[in-house]
Design a protein around this motif. Structure first.
Motif: not given
Length: 432
Positions: A85-103
């Motif tokens: 319960s101490c770990v908080v999810l703040n969101g997701f960061n998205t990076v696109q390179t050519n035909h790949e998305f890394v979230i």
């Protein structure tokens, strides 16, 4: 017998001996006594935070939803868990390179308190920036403490069509009428963009792509006001050789754009078949124009029937079905003043086998719209068996009387359904 007298001189050797013995006794007994106060016992199921704890999210499932629109919109549903319960999810960061998305999952560890040592589940939706991307297959990888990948395909370049040139000091409505293809071949194979119709069969997906033909010489009409209460036809035009129509020099306001497939001019070019966009069997759409604004209103037509349940196509993956549970607000027969704004809320249960998500919508189905929207996307995920409170902002009509506004749900592929099938759930009021 007289008591002997004890002098200070006599006691000195004894006192000196005691001063030697007592400290020795204290040192030899210290092994059986704690040097400090005992630490408090730890509470069961809790840990004290520290900066070295693993504060990443575990990714369990990645689903990709392609929204019914053009350009196509892509949402990624990410399900997983946090370690405590101490770990908080703040969101997701998205990076696109050519035909790949890394979230990448972004988490922080909150210190200064106790943490419940149990997994904390999460279910989040992330939109991908896909407008303007070329056709092709794209990989989506979601990273946290682990990584999970999925992929999606764009059949055509995902580029928005350019708005037509609008004359100064006026507004315009333009769109296309296209042939939304879905058919079964003699060997049972499916050709075109087919989706489940929610009833054991298939239909066209209601999404335009450049590989599909546009239909010329289709009459399109324009009326004043929303389609639920449209006035007489203001203007009529026909699609050109590219399947495009235009209503220009319009004033701000609400308009109803419609295509009547059974009219004398359209029947020979369209029938048999049915509409797939702006909705299944929906032949009109309400457009609101701002001053000097432009809005698109497209129509998709499938020369059905598409694929029958016994035609040899693949099995339907899930079934859309709902059940009306209760009126949470504004019970039937509620008396309201003319022009009074109100919020109508229904409680619905997902009795089908499909999960409802942001690609599902509440849609107006008939009766009096009471100034409500044509379509309102759902804001949460509803799994089979779960209930949902869905609300819409409405306004009581100006004239006295009894009014009813019918509503349904619409799936991401355009299938409309209500309570126990296609029956709408509704708001019924009396205006004084």
């Amino acid at each position: 017998m007289p008591m002997p007298q004890i002098t200070i001189t006599t006691l000195l050797p004894v006192i000196f001996a005691l001063t030697l013995i007592l400290p020795l006794s204290a040192c030899t007994g210290s092994a059986d006594l704690p040097d400090t106060a005992p630490a408090p016992a730890a509470t069961a199921g809790l840990t004290t935070p520290d900066s070295e704890a693993n504060n990443q999210a575990t990714i369990q499932q990645v689903d990709i939803n392609l929204m019914e629109s053009f350009p196509v919109q892509v949402n990624v549903r990410i399900a997983g868990s946090l370690p405590n319960s101490c770990v908080v999810l703040n969101g997701f960061n998205t990076v696109q390179t050519n035909h790949e998305f890394v979230i990448s999952a972004a988490t922080t560890y909150q210190t200064g308190g106790n943490c419940a040592e149990q997994l904390q589940p999460f279910d989040q939706m992330v939109s991908l920036p896909v407008v303007g991307l070329p056709a092709g297959t794209y990989t989506v990888t979601v990273e946290g403490a682990n990584s999970v990948s999925n992929s999606f395909a764009l059949a055509v370049d995902n580029v928005a069509p350019q708005a037509p040139q609008v004359e100064p000091d006026s507004a315009a409505i333009s769109g296309i009428v296209w042939e939304d293809t879905c058919r079964v071949l003699a060997d049972g194979a499916i050709e075109g963009a087919c989706v489940s119709d929610g009833q054991g069969g298939y239909r066209a997906d209601g999404i335009f792509d450049n590989a599909e033909a546009r239909i010329p010489d289709i009459e399109v009409t324009l009326s004043a006001g929303p389609c639920s209460n449209a006035g007489s036809v203001l203007s009529a035009t026909a699609t050109d050789a590219a399947g495009t129509y235009l209503f220009g020099r319009l004033q701000p306001g609400e308009y109803c754009v419609a295509v009547d497939a059974e009219s004398a001019g359209n029947a020979g070019r369209l029938l048999p078949g049915g509409w797939t966009y702006p909705g299944v069997n929906v032949s009109s759409t309400t457009v609101t124009l701002a001053e000097n604004g432009y809005q698109a209103a497209d129509f998709g037509w499938n020369r059905g029937p598409a694929v029958a349940p016994d035609s040899g196509g693949s099995a339907v993956s899930c079934r859309d079905e709902a059940l009306f549970v209760a009126d949470v607000t504004i019970p039937d027969g509620t008396v309201l003043a003319a022009g009074e704004a109100f919020e109508k809320t229904w409680r619905l249960q997902n009795t089908g086998s499909c999960t409802w998500g942001p690609d599902y919508s509440l849609v107006f189905a008939g009766g009096d719209s009471m100034s409500g929207p044509e379509r309102l996307p759902l804001t949460q995920v509803v799994k089979p068996g779960e209930t949902l409170d869905v609300s819409v902002q409405l306004v009581a009509p100006a004239a006295a009387g009894v009014y009813r506004s019918d509503w349904q749900l619409r799936s991401g592929d355009g299938y409309r359904f209500g309570s126990g099938g296609e029956s709408p759930f509704y708001a019924q009021i009396e205006v004084e």
